[in-house]
Design a protein around this motif. Structure first.
Motif, PDB file in Angstrom:
ATOM      1  N   TYR A  69       0.909  -1.171  -0.067  1.00  0.00           N
ATOM      2  CA  TYR A  69       0.069  -0.100  -0.026  1.00  0.00           C
ATOM      3  C   TYR A  69       0.890   1.188   0.017  1.00  0.00           C
ATOM      4  CZ  TYR A  69      -3.447  -3.413   1.206  1.00  0.00           C
ATOM      5  OH  TYR A  69      -4.313  -4.685   1.227  1.00  0.00           O
ATOM      6  N   GLU A  70       0.769   1.955  -1.074  1.00  0.00           N
ATOM      7  CA  GLU A  70       1.719   3.077  -1.154  1.00  0.00           C
ATOM      8  C   GLU A  70       1.738   4.225  -0.225  1.00  0.00           C
ATOM      9  OE1 GLU A  70       2.021   6.506  -4.684  1.00  0.00           O
ATOM     10  OE2 GLU A  70       1.826   4.586  -5.264  1.00  0.00           O
ATOM     11  N   GLU A  71       0.179   4.552   0.128  1.00  0.00           N
ATOM     12  CA  GLU A  71       0.223   5.517   1.157  1.00  0.00           C
ATOM     13  C   GLU A  71       0.754   5.106   2.596  1.00  0.00           C
ATOM     14  OE1 GLU A  71      -3.446   2.760   1.765  1.00  0.00           O
ATOM     15  OE2 GLU A  71      -2.297   3.512  -0.182  1.00  0.00           O
ATOM     16  N   ALA A  80       3.568   2.874   2.659  1.00  0.00           N
ATOM     17  CA  ALA A  80       4.952   2.841   2.513  1.00  0.00           C
ATOM     18  C   ALA A  80       5.560   4.124   2.572  1.00  0.00           C
ATOM     19  CB  ALA A  80       5.194   2.444   1.374  1.00  0.00           C
ATOM     20  N   GLU A  81       4.856   5.260   2.455  1.00  0.00           N
ATOM     21  CA  GLU A  81       5.277   6.582   2.430  1.00  0.00           C
ATOM     22  C   GLU A  81       6.046   6.922   3.779  1.00  0.00           C
ATOM     23  OE1 GLU A  81       2.496   9.229   0.820  1.00  0.00           O
ATOM     24  OE2 GLU A  81       2.864   8.349  -1.207  1.00  0.00           O
TER      25      GLU A  81
END
Length: 183
Positions: free
Chosen positions: A17-19, A21-22
């Motif tokens: 999940y990109e959000e 991982a940020e």
């Protein structure tokens, strides 16, 4: 030792999940701050939550949070305690009255960095929330704590209708549906 263990877990943590991982690096960096586990760190601090599900993975237990007025997972401040798994379990028991809580896995289930709005005597700040997957008996009676307006077991397919759009909760819901091998 718990701070070091958390840092190690965070360094190993991976998510598609990109959000999510940020902000993993932000969590790792926060472990170096001496006040990371205390509310006194006004920029933000660690919290811990329990994503509570029933054994069949059809429902999740959510609380209508008294201060925020939103349906959320159970959890709270570390208040200096560096073992966030213990914090999540303690908060879940205190906020629900459940005695059937069972940790599914000791590893981190989810991470979320979110802003807490300004309130009297508490400035706007971030919560660095570390979440753990916990199972409980859906038939055990619930006890609403002073931190909640209500508690409810919500069917997975009704979560969006109940809470609206909350990407963090929807992410945990998605993770749960993908972890059926844990049944």
């Amino acid at each position: 030792m718990d701070r070091i263990h958390l840092k190690n877990q965070l360094e190993l943590y991976r998510t598609p999940y990109e959000e999510e991982a940020e902000f993993i690096v932000d969590f790792i960096e926060l472990t170096q701050d001496p006040l990371a586990f205390k509310r006194e760190r006004l920029e933000g601090h660690f919290t811990a939550s329990a994503w509570i599900v029933n054994k069949k993975r059809t429902h999740t237990l959510l609380t209508l949070h008294r201060k925020l007025g939103r349906w959320l997972q159970l959890g709270g401040h570390a208040d200096g305690h560096e073992n966030l798994l213990e914090v999540a379990l303690k908060e879940a028991q205190e906020e629900s009255g459940l005695t059937s809580l069972k940790l599914v896995d000791e590893t981190i289930f989810d991470l979320d960095k979110h802003i807490i709005p300004d309130r009297p005597h508490v400035p706007e700040h971030f919560h660095f929330d570390v979440r753990y997957l916990i199972e409980a008996d859906i038939n055990e009676p619930l006890k609403v704590s002073e931190e909640s307006i209500s508690l409810a077991w919500i069917a997975f397919d009704s979560v969006v209708d109940m809470i609206g759009y909350n990407p963090s909760i929807l992410r945990m819901l998605d993770k749960t549906s993908k972890s059926e091998i844990l049944l």
